[in-house]
Design an enzyme around this catalytic site. Structure first.
Site, PDB file in Angstrom:
ATOM      1  N   GLU A  16      53.924 -13.577  70.149  1.00  0.00           N
ATOM      2  CA  GLU A  16      53.158 -13.723  71.386  1.00  0.00           C
ATOM      3  C   GLU A  16      53.061 -12.417  72.171  1.00  0.00           C
ATOM      4  O   GLU A  16      52.016 -12.090  72.731  1.00  0.00           O
ATOM      5  CB  GLU A  16      53.801 -14.791  72.286  1.00  0.00           C
ATOM      6  CG  GLU A  16      53.725 -16.216  71.751  1.00  0.00           C
ATOM      7  CD  GLU A  16      54.912 -16.589  70.862  1.00  0.00           C
ATOM      8  OE1 GLU A  16      55.542 -15.679  70.271  1.00  0.00           O
ATOM      9  OE2 GLU A  16      55.209 -17.789  70.747  1.00  0.00           O
ATOM     10  N   GLY A 434      47.366   9.271  46.430  1.00  0.00           N
ATOM     11  CA  GLY A 434      47.201   7.974  45.769  1.00  0.00           C
ATOM     12  C   GLY A 434      46.158   7.076  46.390  1.00  0.00           C
ATOM     13  O   GLY A 434      45.193   6.686  45.748  1.00  0.00           O
ATOM     14  N   GLU A 607      65.200   7.688  54.144  1.00  0.00           N
ATOM     15  CA  GLU A 607      65.571   6.653  55.121  1.00  0.00           C
ATOM     16  C   GLU A 607      66.831   5.904  54.728  1.00  0.00           C
ATOM     17  O   GLU A 607      67.505   5.337  55.568  1.00  0.00           O
ATOM     18  CB  GLU A 607      64.457   5.612  55.200  1.00  0.00           C
ATOM     19  CG  GLU A 607      63.280   6.075  55.980  1.00  0.00           C
ATOM     20  CD  GLU A 607      62.168   5.041  55.914  1.00  0.00           C
ATOM     21  OE1 GLU A 607      61.016   5.478  55.889  1.00  0.00           O
ATOM     22  OE2 GLU A 607      62.460   3.830  55.862  1.00  0.00           O
ATOM     23  N   HIS A 643      56.416  11.523  45.322  1.00  0.00           N
ATOM     24  CA  HIS A 643      55.940  11.898  46.662  1.00  0.00           C
ATOM     25  C   HIS A 643      56.956  11.422  47.685  1.00  0.00           C
ATOM     26  O   HIS A 643      57.500  10.329  47.572  1.00  0.00           O
ATOM     27  CB  HIS A 643      54.579  11.262  46.938  1.00  0.00           C
ATOM     28  CG  HIS A 643      54.188  11.317  48.389  1.00  0.00           C
ATOM     29  ND1 HIS A 643      53.818  12.490  49.006  1.00  0.00           N
ATOM     30  CD2 HIS A 643      54.150  10.361  49.346  1.00  0.00           C
ATOM     31  CE1 HIS A 643      53.568  12.237  50.282  1.00  0.00           C
ATOM     32  NE2 HIS A 643      53.755  10.952  50.517  1.00  0.00           N
ATOM     33  N   GLU A 667      55.406  16.220  52.703  1.00  0.00           N
ATOM     34  CA  GLU A 667      54.652  16.174  53.951  1.00  0.00           C
ATOM     35  C   GLU A 667      54.924  17.369  54.865  1.00  0.00           C
ATOM     36  O   GLU A 667      55.465  17.212  55.942  1.00  0.00           O
ATOM     37  CB  GLU A 667      55.031  14.867  54.682  1.00  0.00           C
ATOM     38  CG  GLU A 667      54.111  14.528  55.810  1.00  0.00           C
ATOM     39  CD  GLU A 667      54.563  13.260  56.518  1.00  0.00           C
ATOM     40  OE1 GLU A 667      54.657  12.227  55.853  1.00  0.00           O
ATOM     41  OE2 GLU A 667      54.805  13.340  57.722  1.00  0.00           O
ATOM     42  N   HIS A 696      47.535  12.242  59.238  1.00  0.00           N
ATOM     43  CA  HIS A 696      47.837  11.277  60.298  1.00  0.00           C
ATOM     44  C   HIS A 696      46.885  11.398  61.466  1.00  0.00           C
ATOM     45  O   HIS A 696      46.936  10.607  62.402  1.00  0.00           O
ATOM     46  CB  HIS A 696      49.289  11.443  60.744  1.00  0.00           C
ATOM     47  CG  HIS A 696      50.251  11.357  59.588  1.00  0.00           C
ATOM     48  ND1 HIS A 696      50.550  12.442  58.806  1.00  0.00           N
ATOM     49  CD2 HIS A 696      50.922  10.311  59.060  1.00  0.00           C
ATOM     50  CE1 HIS A 696      51.390  12.071  57.840  1.00  0.00           C
ATOM     51  NE2 HIS A 696      51.626  10.776  57.976  1.00  0.00           N
ATOM     52  N   CYS A 728      49.820  13.051  52.725  1.00  0.00           N
ATOM     53  CA  CYS A 728      50.229  11.671  52.446  1.00  0.00           C
ATOM     54  C   CYS A 728      49.009  10.897  51.953  1.00  0.00           C
ATOM     55  O   CYS A 728      47.923  11.472  51.804  1.00  0.00           O
ATOM     56  CB  CYS A 728      50.842  11.027  53.693  1.00  0.00           C
ATOM     57  SG  CYS A 728      51.783   9.513  53.350  1.00  0.00           S
TER      58      CYS A 728
END
Ligand code: GLN
Ligand code: ZN
Length: 756
Positions: A16, A434, A607, A643, A667, A696, A728
């Site tokens: 919501e 890609g 990450e 990549h 990148e 980006h 990217c």
């Protein structure tokens, strides 16, 4: 006895808040509508906790965008470019930018997929307390019959995650912001006879430097002496906080929140906690995953903790805020029944927490009939989970325990020679990462096929038409190594997950990623295998349309793992290995089908890095192992690309090298060639494609600009090692941007080749 929820998700079980925000941002409603929805959600979430029987419920865990941003506002840390704005206009301008000012930076919250707004501080700032959000939420909760605790982000974590505009040390500003926190606590102390304040210091689970550790005692001595009627809980999560805990016990704070799911080592600091008479919030219900708790094992753990600190000093809690889990299983109608029985989202976790608390302190008799049923169901589900065929796949286990190739048969030096002979690509070969723009038509065709509105043949025709266009454009632009454009993929992980055994997809398992953005991670519940080829048909079709080399496109095991909810009944490294073998099958099939270059994306490799340095070597070891396993079938003349979506390679360059890909695209476009120097410095051998322009942004880079960029790259790395590509995938861009950009890229390469 009491049960404690570190924090609750806020986006809403039907998202919501997301929809209210987006309607407001697009000018369809005014802000009062957002406020109305926010109020309703807060109330609903408090009531969920209250009805479940949770004793300590948070306020100020809610946010219209992000809690770090809220904290910046609370302190009056407003960057210069937003001055003059007020209220919601100021707030959302900081979060999202406006026509005059760019948004503040955003980055990942520790090792989660949640992103926070990075506060910008300067030495000239003068901070001023703005406690209205916190005070109002407290009053709202009281009016609703809730007696809440107040969540704050602690001053040390706040500074650690902020940046100083002049790049100086943010901790130098502690002396300025600490008085604001003191003032805040004074205000909060007036709200009630006694007030509990939870101060989140997740930064305490990192490897703190001596200088950072030295800030803890003075800070918390100060904060704990502000008002007698305030109980301070310092909350840590995502890892163990041993070093900080050992200091915190010597301050005036009352309680320390510890994560016993991701920080098992916390057990070691319990003796000190006991010796100093502090209390513990024992985080034993996983706030980051979606699996049911093993109540009996948790009880055992609680008893172990109690043996050291004493039962009376324990509160049973979640390991961290439930922000990182979806809301409720209630709307999951399509999930396999067994899989669903092994899952618990935030609302279901509340039940687990309360049952655990009651069992631990009062015994089974204290449970209501409903809770007894839930407990029985929990035990039954934990039992079936141990032996269910859909989880435990004998064939997968047999294969994992068999002999399979761990790496490619040939060394890089030998491979690359053969590859150059075979491909004979020019100096500075050009390629892309890609994906090509995901147009409305492509999305619609995928959706229509999923909903049964078009036949498989119609769907395939639509995809093939897109591939045809993609190939034609790349040939016309003069790109050397082509891609098929990924029109059949909604998401680089979901696409593979949907075709692999052992994965499930929820309907409503949304978690907040940032602001109004949510993600719905795949669920890896069982042993993973690949029933049949996943990409071969598309890639071979694309290859059939061109004489040039078509690069096959796969997602690597570590990225699939890092962007999914991963089963907690098997080591992550084992799950990763299973995925690696499944991808290896695909590499092998692509190769057999005549595909000569294959890219295995590891966009999320970094990450997955652990928060504690001591745990990094183990992670690197299996992450590299699994990348190598999945490309092991590639013969010397099959060129393997990878990549990665970042550019800071300094710490991990040796690890990247060890992955042994022939070519890596990265990148670097936004950071220039500074960061590339590391490749030269360590004598990196493999080929590298540093992004030459930033995808980006919608901006179209000019030929000259790209020439300059390539020349800069050539200052650092020799031409024979370099590939030229965007930084990217292009799926979020429009064709109108992509076409001229790539043409300019190829033009620029031609110019530089002439010069060489
Ligand atoms: N091959 C993927 C694409 O181009 C890689 C995406 C990514 O790096 N996040 O979309
Ligand atoms: Zn990327």
């Amino acid at each position: 006895m009491s049960s404690y929820v570190v924090g609750f998700p806020r986006i809403g079980e039907k998202r919501e808040l997301k929809f209210a925000l987006e309607r407001y941002w697009s000018g369809k409603t005014d802000f009062s509508e957002v406020e109305r929805v926010a109020k309703e959600l807060k109330l609903r979430h408090w009531n969920y906790q209250k009805e479940a029987g949770v004793d300590l419920i948070s306020v100020n865990d809610f946010s219209l965008y992000d809690n770090m941003l809220d904290t910046a506002i609370m302190l009056g840390a407003i960057p210069e470019r937003f001055r003059g704005l007020e209220g919601e206009e100021l707030y959302f301008a900081m979060a999202r930018g406006n026509k005059d000012a760019v948004a503040m930076e955003m980055t990942k919250w520790f090792n989660t997929n949640y992103h926070y707004i990075v506060p910008e501080l300067t030495t000239n700032d003068s901070y001023r307390l703005n406690a209205s959000k916190i005070v109002n939420e407290y009053k709202e909760a009281k009016e609703a019959g809730i007696s809440p605790k107040i969540n704050l982000i602690g001053p040390i974590t706040f500074l650690a995650l902020s940046k100083r505009v002049d790049r100086g040390d943010t901790f130098e500003l502690l002396g300025k912001i600490l008085p604001i926190y003191e003032e805040l606590l004074t205000e909060l102390s007036k709200l009630d006879e006694s007030v509990t304040v939870q101060i989140d210091e997740p930064y305490f689970v990192k490897d703190l430097e001596a200088k950072e550790l030295s800030l803890i005692k003075p800070t918390y001595d100060k904060l704990s002496s502000v008002a007698k009627n305030i109980t301070i809980v310092v909350s840590t999560y995502f890892e163990h906080a041993t070093e900080a805990t050992n200091i915190l016990v010597n301050t005036g704070i009352d309680t320390i929140g510890l994560d016993f799911i991701y920080g098992k080592e916390n057990i070691q600091s319990l003796e000190k906690i006991a010796a100093k008479g502090k209390k513990v919030i024992a985080g034993v219900v996983d706030g980051r995953n979606i699996w049911i708790n093993n109540i009996d094992e948790s009880l055992e753990l609680l008893n172990k903790i109690a043996a050291i600190v004493g039962k009376e000093n324990i509160t049973v809690g979640t390991s961290c805020s439930l922000l990182h889990t979806p809301f409720t299983l209630e709307y999951e109608e399509k999930l396999n029944r067994d899989v669903k029985s092994w899952m618990a989202y935030a609302k279901e976790k509340l039940q687990e927490l309360v049952i655990l608390d009651k069992l631990f302190f009062e015994g089974k008799e204290a449970l209501t009939e409903k809770q007894k049923e839930l407990l029985a169901a929990n035990r039954a589900a934990n039992k079936t989970r141990k032996s269910a065929d859909i989880i435990h796949d004998k064939a997968v286990q047999k294969r994992i325990n068999s002999n399979f190739a761990l790496e490619r048969a040939d060394k890089f030096e030998d491979r690359i020679k053969l590859q150059h002979e075979l491909f004979n690509y020019p100096t500075l070969p050009t390629t892309t990462i890609g994906s090509f723009p995901q147009t409305k038509e492509v999305r619609k065709a995928r959706r229509d096929f999923k909903n049964g509105k078009i036949s498989e043949a119609e769907y395939k025709d639509a995809m093939k038409a897109y591939i045809d266009d993609c190939v034609a454009f790349q040939e016309e632009a003069g790109i050397d190594v082509l891609v098929h454009g990924e029109p059949e993929r909604n998401d680089m992980v979901e696409y593979f997950g949907e075709q692999l055994k052992g994965f499930a997809f929820s309907e409503n398992g949304w978690v907040q990623s940032y602001g109004s953005r949510c993600v719905k991670p795949p669920v890896i519940y069982g042993d993973v295998s690949r029933p049949k080829p996943m990409t071969v048909e598309w890639i071979t079709y694309a290859q059939s349309k061109t004489q040039k080399v078509m690069k096959g496109m796969l997602t690597g095991p570590v990225t699939i793992l890092n962007w999914s909810f991963v089963r907690d009944d098997l080591e992550r490294s084992e799950v990763s290995k299973q995925i690696a073998l499944a991808i290896a099958d695909e590499v092998s099939d692509l190769q057999d089908a005549g595909i000569k270059m294959i890219q295995v994306d590891e966009a999320a490799f970094k990450e997955g890095y652990p928060l504690r340095a001591s745990k990094i070597p183990t992670y690197e070891e299996w992450a590299v192992r699994d990348f190598k396993i999945c490309v092991a079938p590639a013969v010397a003349t099959t060129q393997i690309h990878t990549h990665m979506c970042y550019s800071e390679f300094n710490d991990i360059i040796r690890t990247i090298e060890a992955m042994d890909a022939d070519v890596i695209s990265i990148e670097t476009a936004r950071s220039g060639n500074e960061l590339l120097k590391i490749f030269a410095k360590v004598g990196y051998k493999q080929e590298v494609g540093p992004g030459v322009y930033d995808i980006h942004s919608p901006r179209i880079p000019s030929v000259e600009e790209i020439v300059t960029q390539i020349n800069k790259l050539l200052e650092v790395l020799p031409a024979k090692q370099l590939w030229i590509n965007p930084d990217c995938g292009l799926k979020t861009r429009k064709w109108e941007e992509v076409k001229p950009s790539l043409k300019n890229m190829v033009e620029a390469v031609k110019i530089v080749r002439e010069q060489l």
